[in-house]
Write a protein that holds these residues in place. Structure first.
Motif, PDB file in Angstrom:
ATOM      1  N   THR A  79      -0.797  -2.266   8.678  1.00 39.00           N
ATOM      2  CA  THR A  79      -1.982  -1.422   8.623  1.00 39.00           C
ATOM      3  C   THR A  79      -1.732  -0.202   7.744  1.00 39.00           C
ATOM      4  N   ARG A  80      -2.810   0.519   7.432  1.00 34.01           N
ATOM      5  CA  ARG A  80      -2.749   1.748   6.623  1.00 34.01           C
ATOM      6  C   ARG A  80      -1.985   1.502   5.321  1.00 34.01           C
ATOM      7  N   ILE A  81      -2.377   0.446   4.625  1.00 31.77           N
ATOM      8  CA  ILE A  81      -1.564  -0.009   3.495  1.00 31.77           C
ATOM      9  C   ILE A  81      -1.659   0.911   2.287  1.00 31.77           C
ATOM     10  N   LEU A  82      -2.702   1.742   2.197  1.00 30.44           N
ATOM     11  CA  LEU A  82      -2.761   2.677   1.079  1.00 30.44           C
ATOM     12  C   LEU A  82      -1.662   3.731   1.193  1.00 30.44           C
ATOM     13  N   ARG A  83      -1.146   3.956   2.398  1.00 30.17           N
ATOM     14  CA  ARG A  83      -0.019   4.870   2.569  1.00 30.17           C
ATOM     15  C   ARG A  83       1.285   4.231   2.123  1.00 30.17           C
ATOM     16  N   LEU A  84       1.299   2.902   2.055  1.00 25.99           N
ATOM     17  CA  LEU A  84       2.528   2.186   1.726  1.00 25.99           C
ATOM     18  C   LEU A  84       2.726   1.996   0.231  1.00 25.99           C
ATOM     19  N   SER A  85       1.632   1.976  -0.536  1.00 23.80           N
ATOM     20  CA  SER A  85       1.739   1.700  -1.972  1.00 23.80           C
ATOM     21  C   SER A  85       0.498   2.203  -2.708  1.00 23.80           C
ATOM     22  N   THR A  86       0.705   2.788  -3.877  1.00 24.36           N
ATOM     23  CA  THR A  86      -0.422   3.185  -4.732  1.00 24.36           C
ATOM     24  C   THR A  86      -1.025   1.991  -5.460  1.00 24.36           C
ATOM     25  N   ALA A  87      -0.365   0.847  -5.398  1.00 24.15           N
ATOM     26  CA  ALA A  87      -0.841  -0.342  -6.124  1.00 24.15           C
ATOM     27  C   ALA A  87      -2.220  -0.769  -5.661  1.00 24.15           C
ATOM     28  N   PHE A  88      -2.567  -0.452  -4.398  1.00 19.85           N
ATOM     29  CA  PHE A  88      -3.828  -0.925  -3.846  1.00 19.85           C
ATOM     30  C   PHE A  88      -4.990   0.029  -4.099  1.00 19.85           C
ATOM     31  N   ASP A  89      -4.730   1.170  -4.745  1.00 14.48           N
ATOM     32  CA  ASP A  89      -5.812   2.125  -5.003  1.00 14.48           C
ATOM     33  C   ASP A  89      -6.948   1.484  -5.789  1.00 14.48           C
ATOM     34  N   GLN A  90      -6.596   0.637  -6.740  1.00 14.19           N
ATOM     35  CA  GLN A  90      -7.620   0.039  -7.598  1.00 14.19           C
ATOM     36  C   GLN A  90      -8.529  -0.936  -6.847  1.00 14.19           C
ATOM     37  N   LEU A  91      -8.106  -1.341  -5.643  1.00 17.83           N
ATOM     38  CA  LEU A  91      -8.936  -2.241  -4.848  1.00 17.83           C
ATOM     39  C   LEU A  91     -10.026  -1.502  -4.071  1.00 17.83           C
ATOM     40  N   VAL A  92      -9.914  -0.183  -3.950  1.00 18.65           N
ATOM     41  CA  VAL A  92     -10.849   0.588  -3.130  1.00 18.65           C
ATOM     42  C   VAL A  92     -12.287   0.394  -3.602  1.00 18.65           C
ATOM     43  N   ASP A  93     -12.500   0.375  -4.905  1.00 18.17           N
ATOM     44  CA  ASP A  93     -13.848   0.118  -5.439  1.00 18.17           C
ATOM     45  C   ASP A  93     -13.764  -0.882  -6.595  1.00 18.17           C
ATOM     46  N   HIS A  94     -13.093  -1.970  -6.342  1.00 17.01           N
ATOM     47  CA  HIS A  94     -12.843  -2.973  -7.382  1.00 17.01           C
ATOM     48  C   HIS A  94     -14.167  -3.536  -7.907  1.00 17.01           C
ATOM     49  N   PRO A  95     -14.320  -3.653  -9.221  1.00 20.41           N
ATOM     50  CA  PRO A  95     -15.591  -4.115  -9.796  1.00 20.41           C
ATOM     51  C   PRO A  95     -15.931  -5.556  -9.460  1.00 20.41           C
ATOM     52  N   GLY A  96     -14.962  -6.329  -8.968  1.00 22.89           N
ATOM     53  CA  GLY A  96     -15.251  -7.711  -8.625  1.00 22.89           C
ATOM     54  C   GLY A  96     -16.122  -7.872  -7.395  1.00 22.89           C
ATOM     55  N   TYR A  97     -16.194  -6.835  -6.557  1.00 17.84           N
ATOM     56  CA  TYR A  97     -16.982  -6.971  -5.323  1.00 17.84           C
ATOM     57  C   TYR A  97     -17.673  -5.694  -4.880  1.00 17.84           C
ATOM     58  N   PHE A  98     -17.297  -4.524  -5.402  1.00 24.19           N
ATOM     59  CA  PHE A  98     -17.809  -3.279  -4.841  1.00 24.19           C
ATOM     60  C   PHE A  98     -19.322  -3.139  -5.002  1.00 24.19           C
ATOM     61  N   GLY A  99     -19.854  -3.507  -6.144  1.00 32.13           N
ATOM     62  CA  GLY A  99     -21.291  -3.386  -6.360  1.00 32.13           C
ATOM     63  C   GLY A  99     -22.097  -4.214  -5.376  1.00 32.13           C
ATOM     64  N   LYS A 100     -21.582  -5.395  -5.050  1.00 31.80           N
ATOM     65  CA  LYS A 100     -22.287  -6.247  -4.094  1.00 31.80           C
ATOM     66  C   LYS A 100     -22.269  -5.620  -2.702  1.00 31.80           C
ATOM     67  N   LEU A 101     -21.155  -4.986  -2.352  1.00 32.06           N
ATOM     68  CA  LEU A 101     -21.072  -4.283  -1.078  1.00 32.06           C
ATOM     69  C   LEU A 101     -22.143  -3.197  -0.973  1.00 32.06           C
ATOM     70  N   VAL A 102     -22.291  -2.406  -2.020  1.00 32.33           N
ATOM     71  CA  VAL A 102     -23.250  -1.306  -1.982  1.00 32.33           C
ATOM     72  C   VAL A 102     -24.670  -1.840  -1.891  1.00 32.33           C
ATOM     73  N   CYS A 103     -24.929  -2.958  -2.521  1.00 31.15           N
ATOM     74  CA  CYS A 103     -26.256  -3.564  -2.392  1.00 31.15           C
ATOM     75  C   CYS A 103     -26.560  -3.951  -0.951  1.00 31.15           C
ATOM     76  N   LEU A 104     -25.545  -4.365  -0.223  1.00 29.32           N
ATOM     77  CA  LEU A 104     -25.750  -4.860   1.132  1.00 29.32           C
ATOM     78  C   LEU A 104     -25.674  -3.761   2.188  1.00 29.32           C
ATOM     79  N   ILE A 105     -24.874  -2.732   1.941  1.00 29.22           N
ATOM     80  CA  ILE A 105     -24.702  -1.652   2.907  1.00 29.22           C
ATOM     81  C   ILE A 105     -25.532  -0.435   2.541  1.00 29.22           C
ATOM     82  N   GLY A 106     -25.664  -0.163   1.233  1.00 25.10           N
ATOM     83  CA  GLY A 106     -26.281   1.069   0.767  1.00 25.10           C
ATOM     84  C   GLY A 106     -25.216   1.996   0.215  1.00 25.10           C
ATOM     85  N   SER A 107     -25.633   3.109  -0.345  1.00 20.30           N
ATOM     86  CA  SER A 107     -24.695   4.001  -1.017  1.00 20.30           C
ATOM     87  C   SER A 107     -23.934   4.912  -0.071  1.00 20.30           C
TER      88      SER A 107
END
Length: 303
Positions: A79-107
Motif C-alpha cells: 500500500t501507499r506505493i507513491l511513498r515507495l517510488s517516484t516511478a508511479f507519479d506519471q500514473l496519477v493522471d495517465h493519459p491512457g485512462y484519466f480523461g475517461k475517469l473524469v467523464c464518469l466521475i466529474g472534475s
C-alpha cells in the motif's frame, strides 16, 4: 465523443473533448466495467513491472506486505506505493485512462489510494466476490445519469490472456444490483456459495482476459473477485482508486506533496490533495475544472 461541457461548471473555460465514446460510457454504465486495451504502452508496462518486482522483493525482505483476511495465503499487497517510488507519479493522471475517469466521475476528483497487488499460485479463488468502500457504500448504487462516486483503475503488468491466471473476475451489471446477503467484509455470500471447491466460478461470472498495459476501470459497487492462479507465475498489477473529493481518502499524500525534489504537475498535486491555498474547501476548490481539464506537459486528461 462526449464533450467536457457536460461536466464543466457554468462560466468555466471550455477545454477540448475527452477521449470517451458514447459506446464506452454506455458499456460502463450497463456492465460496470471498461477494459482499455494497451492504455499503458507495453514498454512502460515492462518498466513498471521491473519497479514493482524490486519493491515486492524489498518489502518481503523486511516483512512489509499486507495480507488481508479474505486473500488466499499466496497473495498480498503493498500500500501507499507513491511513498515507495517516484516511478508511479506519471500514473496519477495517465493519459491512457484519466480523461475517461473524469467523464464518469466529474472534475471534483481525488486520488484516494494506491496499491500493488501480488497474486501467487492458488487452486481455488484468491478472493470471493465482494464490493468496495465498506458496508455503508454497498447500499448506494449508480443510476443512469449520476456521476460515479468512486472508480478504480487496475493496471495489469503480467499476461492474463487466458483464464485461471489470477484473472480479475466480475459479474456484468452487478454494480446496480442490491446486495441481500453480505458480511463485515462486504462479501456477496449467496454468489460465493456457488463457487466450486476447484475454484470454478458461477455461470454469470466472467474472467477478464488482459495483457500487460491493459487497464480495467470499475466502480465501487461492482461484484468482483480474483480467479484461481494455475499459471505457474505470479500476477502483478497496480491499482489506483479515484473518487469524489467529498469522500474520505484511504491514505494521506502529505509526504509526496512535501517532497520538493518531486516533479509533480499542478493537476497531480491537486489529485493528491493540494488545494492551492490555506483554508481552501475540498467542496469548493478554486479553478478545479481548469486544473483537471487543461493540457499539461507530462499528462493530459483532455484530448
Amino acid at each position: 465523443m462526449r464533450s467536457c461541457d457536460s461536466i464543466i461548471s457554468e462560466g468555466a473555460a471550455k477545454p477540448q473533448p475527452y477521449a470517451i465514446t458514447p459506446l464506452e460510457e454506455a458499456q460502463f454504465r450497463r456492465d460496470g466495467y471498461l477494459l482499455l486495451r494497451s492504455a499503458v504502452p507495453m514498454a512502460d508496462a515492462a518498466f513498471f513491472l521491473g519497479e514493482v518486482d524490486r519493491l515486492v522483493r524489498e518489502a518481503n525482505n523486511i516483512g512489509a506486505v499486507l495480507r488481508e483476511p479474505y486473500y488466499h495465503e499466496g497473495s498480498y499487497k503493498l500500500t501507499r506505493i507513491l511513498r515507495l517510488s517516484t516511478a508511479f507519479d506519471q500514473l496519477v493522471d495517465h493519459p491512457g485512462y484519466f480523461g475517461k475517469l473524469v467523464c464518469l466521475i466529474g472534475s471534483h476528483i481525488q486520488l484516494m489510494g494506491s496499491e500493488i497487488f501480488v497474486r501467487g499460485a492458488a487452486q481455488g479463488t484468491i478472493t470471493g466476490f465482494h464490493t468496495d468502500l465498506g458496508a455503508g457504500l454497498q447500499k448506494i448504487l449508480p443510476t443512469d445519469q449520476n456521476a460515479f462516486l468512486q472508480i478504480k483503475a487496475q493496471i495489469f503488468l503480467t499476461d492474463l490472456s487466458v483464464p485461471d491466471c489470477s484473472n480479475f473476475a466480475l459479474i456484468p451489471g452487478s454494480h446496480r444490483m442490491r446486495v441481500a446477503d453480505s458480511n463485515e467484509l462486504c462479501m456477496i455470500n449467496d454468489v460465493n456459495r456457488q463457487i466450486g471447491p476447484d475454484g470454478s466460478l458461477p455461470a454469470q461470472a466472467m474472467q477478464v482476459l488482459a495483457r500487460p498495459g491493459d487497464v480495467l476501470l470499475f466502480p465501487h459497487s461492482l461484484w468482483h473477485a480474483v480467479a484461481p492462479n494455475r499459471s505457474g507465475r505470479t500476477r502483478y498489477s497496480i491499482t489506483l482508486r479515484y473518487g469524489q473529493m467529498a469522500l474520505r481518502p484511504f491514505e494521506r499524500f502529505d509526504p509526496i506533496l512535501a517532497d520538493h525534489g518531486r516533479k509533480l504537475t499542478p493537476r497531480q498535486r491537486r489529485l493528491l490533495g493540494d488545494l492551492g491555498e490555506e483554508g481552501a474547501s475540498p467542496y469548493r476548490p478554486r479553478f478545479q475544472d481548469e486544473i483537471m481539464c487543461r493540457d499539461e506537459q507530462h499528462s493530459s486528461g483532455c484530448y
